[in-house]
Scaffold this active site. Structure first.
Site, PDB file in Angstrom:
ATOM      1  N   TYR A 141      50.701  91.329  45.057  1.00  0.00           N
ATOM      2  CA  TYR A 141      51.088  89.395  44.865  1.00  0.00           C
ATOM      3  C   TYR A 141      50.000  88.585  44.959  1.00  0.00           C
ATOM      4  O   TYR A 141      49.959  87.636  44.373  1.00  0.00           O
ATOM      5  CB  TYR A 141      51.894  89.320  46.037  1.00  0.00           C
ATOM      6  CG  TYR A 141      53.591  89.597  46.149  1.00  0.00           C
ATOM      7  CD1 TYR A 141      54.077  90.930  45.425  1.00  0.00           C
ATOM      8  CD2 TYR A 141      54.677  88.401  45.557  1.00  0.00           C
ATOM      9  CE1 TYR A 141      55.014  91.056  45.415  1.00  0.00           C
ATOM     10  CE2 TYR A 141      55.605  88.718  45.220  1.00  0.00           C
ATOM     11  CZ  TYR A 141      55.994  89.843  45.302  1.00  0.00           C
ATOM     12  OH  TYR A 141      57.731  90.659  44.753  1.00  0.00           O
ATOM     13  N   LYS A 187      52.981 103.126  53.140  1.00  0.00           N
ATOM     14  CA  LYS A 187      53.403 104.233  52.128  1.00  0.00           C
ATOM     15  C   LYS A 187      51.743 104.625  52.760  1.00  0.00           C
ATOM     16  O   LYS A 187      50.453 105.438  52.018  1.00  0.00           O
ATOM     17  CB  LYS A 187      52.551 103.312  50.347  1.00  0.00           C
ATOM     18  CG  LYS A 187      53.017 104.730  49.506  1.00  0.00           C
ATOM     19  CD  LYS A 187      54.190 105.438  49.734  1.00  0.00           C
ATOM     20  CE  LYS A 187      54.311 107.078  49.257  1.00  0.00           C
ATOM     21  NZ  LYS A 187      55.477 108.098  49.018  1.00  0.00           N
ATOM     22  N   ASP A 220      58.936 105.220  50.795  1.00  0.00           N
ATOM     23  CA  ASP A 220      60.866 105.614  49.828  1.00  0.00           C
ATOM     24  C   ASP A 220      62.032 106.551  50.626  1.00  0.00           C
ATOM     25  O   ASP A 220      62.684 106.710  50.574  1.00  0.00           O
ATOM     26  CB  ASP A 220      59.932 107.361  49.094  1.00  0.00           C
ATOM     27  CG  ASP A 220      58.868 107.977  49.361  1.00  0.00           C
ATOM     28  OD1 ASP A 220      58.552 108.166  50.998  1.00  0.00           O
ATOM     29  OD2 ASP A 220      58.321 108.880  49.505  1.00  0.00           O
ATOM     30  N   ASP A 244      60.366  92.867  49.186  1.00  0.00           N
ATOM     31  CA  ASP A 244      60.879  92.372  47.579  1.00  0.00           C
ATOM     32  C   ASP A 244      61.423  93.448  47.431  1.00  0.00           C
ATOM     33  O   ASP A 244      62.557  93.346  47.268  1.00  0.00           O
ATOM     34  CB  ASP A 244      59.635  92.400  46.937  1.00  0.00           C
ATOM     35  CG  ASP A 244      60.676  91.727  45.708  1.00  0.00           C
ATOM     36  OD1 ASP A 244      61.503  90.863  46.156  1.00  0.00           O
ATOM     37  OD2 ASP A 244      59.894  92.226  44.722  1.00  0.00           O
ATOM     38  N   ASP A 248      66.276  94.041  48.661  1.00  0.00           N
ATOM     39  CA  ASP A 248      67.292  93.637  47.757  1.00  0.00           C
ATOM     40  C   ASP A 248      67.720  94.874  47.687  1.00  0.00           C
ATOM     41  O   ASP A 248      69.613  95.589  47.953  1.00  0.00           O
ATOM     42  CB  ASP A 248      67.011  93.526  45.999  1.00  0.00           C
ATOM     43  CG  ASP A 248      66.349  92.547  45.331  1.00  0.00           C
ATOM     44  OD1 ASP A 248      66.122  91.684  46.069  1.00  0.00           O
ATOM     45  OD2 ASP A 248      66.365  92.549  44.493  1.00  0.00           O
TER      46      ASP A 248
HETATM   47  C1  IPM Z   1      62.054  87.560  46.151  1.00  0.00           C
HETATM   48  C2  IPM Z   1      61.671  87.311  44.747  1.00  0.00           C
HETATM   49  C3  IPM Z   1      60.735  86.220  44.511  1.00  0.00           C
HETATM   50  C4  IPM Z   1      60.030  87.885  44.720  1.00  0.00           C
HETATM   51  C5  IPM Z   1      60.287  86.185  43.184  1.00  0.00           C
HETATM   52  C6  IPM Z   1      61.091  85.204  41.933  1.00  0.00           C
HETATM   53  C7  IPM Z   1      59.257  85.625  42.663  1.00  0.00           C
HETATM   54  O1  IPM Z   1      62.261  88.502  43.872  1.00  0.00           O
HETATM   55  O2  IPM Z   1      61.813  86.270  46.932  1.00  0.00           O
HETATM   56  O3  IPM Z   1      62.296  88.595  46.427  1.00  0.00           O
HETATM   57  O4  IPM Z   1      59.114  88.986  44.081  1.00  0.00           O
HETATM   58  O5  IPM Z   1      58.879  87.397  46.023  1.00  0.00           O
HETATM   59 MG    MG Z   2      63.075  89.762  45.435  1.00  0.00          MG
END
Ligand code: IPM
Ligand code: MG
Length: 365
Positions: A141, A187, A220, A244, A248
């Protein structure tokens, strides 16, 4: 002790979920006699519209001057075509970096009442209680060089010893208060930066945390294991990009991205935000799920005010409200009562009141 809170509602559904968070914060603060002061600041697309930058120095200094920051959400279609450095997402990354928030904590706990809301089978999910420790101010990042030209695009993935050590320590410390297991995700079969990550994590483990069970997993495989058998995880420790993505995935285990809270901590500052984004498609319609925001306030009590019992009470209030069958649209299933953001907020406040009453009568006895 007086705490200063900087509130950054942001874009899309951000202001609606921030309202719910603030009401819960105020309610609990009054109940327990905690002295709080708030200030509201622009950040993200709304800040760009007003000031031609998604993060002003004024907002940043308000955060530097705070004991805790709460952020709703930033971003939206309207600002997607702006140059990279003016995008709302760039402001979020700048805020994390400026405040030194290297440790991002994303707990994913499955509430029994929501077992049917996930696309996964209830027996796979039931009892899942894990927390992701995502490194937040390094890795791909932020690595330099970065850029693109006509023929190629490039980013750099670097981790230093110090960066790996400090996030690993946080993960091991929390594992010690939980079930004593850390899964370090990397990884290392392909990336040198991951081989290095693994070496540093094992060194810290050996020297300071040999009582904790540590295992390594390729990213993975970790993504697959999270949906196959999420119960196997206690603490997941990983780098910025993998965290990240995996968070999710973990969100869907809990039924909806609308359920996942987060805390981002550094040596000095703390930021709390729901993991879901700004959801422009439902913004302003009183439909958003405020539970991730409310749960993020729970984390604020635990980590910034050092009141984990209040954090737990807020978690219980969410559970209790779900137990009364109240659902926002994202977690709705047949037979439940579909309600709005503001009604969900008020129902959680009612449940909190009940929990405080139960506590008081327990003390009186
Ligand atoms: C998160 C989001 C952020 C990230 C974005 C909005 C920059 O997806 O906080 O998970 O990638 O960190
Ligand atoms: Mg995110």
């Amino acid at each position: 002790m007086k705490y200063k809170i900087a509130l950054l509602p942001g874009d899309g559904i951000g202001p609606e979920v921030t309202d719910a968070a603030v009401k819960v914060l105020q309610f609990v603060a009054e109940k327990i006699g905690l002295d709080l002061s708030y200030s509201y600041h622009l950040m993200g697309g709304c800040s760009y519209d007003a000031n031609e930058t998604p993060l002003t120095d004024a907002t940043l200094s308000a955060c530097y001057d705070s004991d805790a920051v709460f952020l709703g959400a930033v971003g939206g279609i309207k600002w997607e075509t702006l140059p990279h450095h003016l995008k709302p997402e760039a402001a979020l990354l700048k805020l994390r970096k400026s405040l030194g928030l290297f440790s991002n904590i994303r707990p994913a706990k499955v509430y029994n009442a929501l077992l049917d809301a996930s696309s996964l089978r209830p027996e796979v999910l039931s009892g899942t209680d894990l927390v992701i420790f995502r490194e937040l101010t390094g890795g791909i990042y932020f690595g330099e060089p970065r850029g693109y030209d006509e023929n190629k695009g490039w980013n750099t993935l670097v981790y230093t010893t110090e960066e790996v050590e400090r996030i690993a320590r946080k993960a091991f410390e929390v594992a010690r208060q939980r079930r004593g297991m850390v899964t370090s995700v990397d990884k290392a079969n392909v990336l040198e930066s991951s081989q290095f990550w693994r070496k540093v994590v094992h060194q810290i483990h050996k020297e300071e945390f040999s009582d904790i069970k540590l295992n390594d997993m390729y990213v993975d495989n970790a993504a697959m294991q999270l949906v196959r058998n999420p119960k196997q995880f206690d603490v997941i420790l990983t780098q910025n990009l993998f965290g990240d993505i995996l968070s999710d995935v973990a969100a869907m285990i809990t039924g909806s991205l609308g359920m996942l809270p987060s805390a981002s901590l550094g040596e000095k500052y703390a930021l709390y935000e729901p993991v879901h984004g700004s959801a422009p498609d439902i913004a302003g319609q009183n439909k958003a799920n405020p539970l991730a925001s409310i749960a993020s306030i729970g984390l604020m009590f635990s980590y910034s005010f050092n009141l984990p019992e209040i954090g737990l009470a807020i978690e219980k209030a969410i559970e209790k409200t779900l137990g009364k069958n109240f659902r926002t649209a994202d977690i709705y299933s047949d037979g439940m009562t579909l309600i709005s953001t503001t009604i969900m907020r008020d129902e959680v406040l009612k449940s909190l009141e009940e929990i405080f009453e139960e506590k008081n009568s327990a003390v009186a006895v």
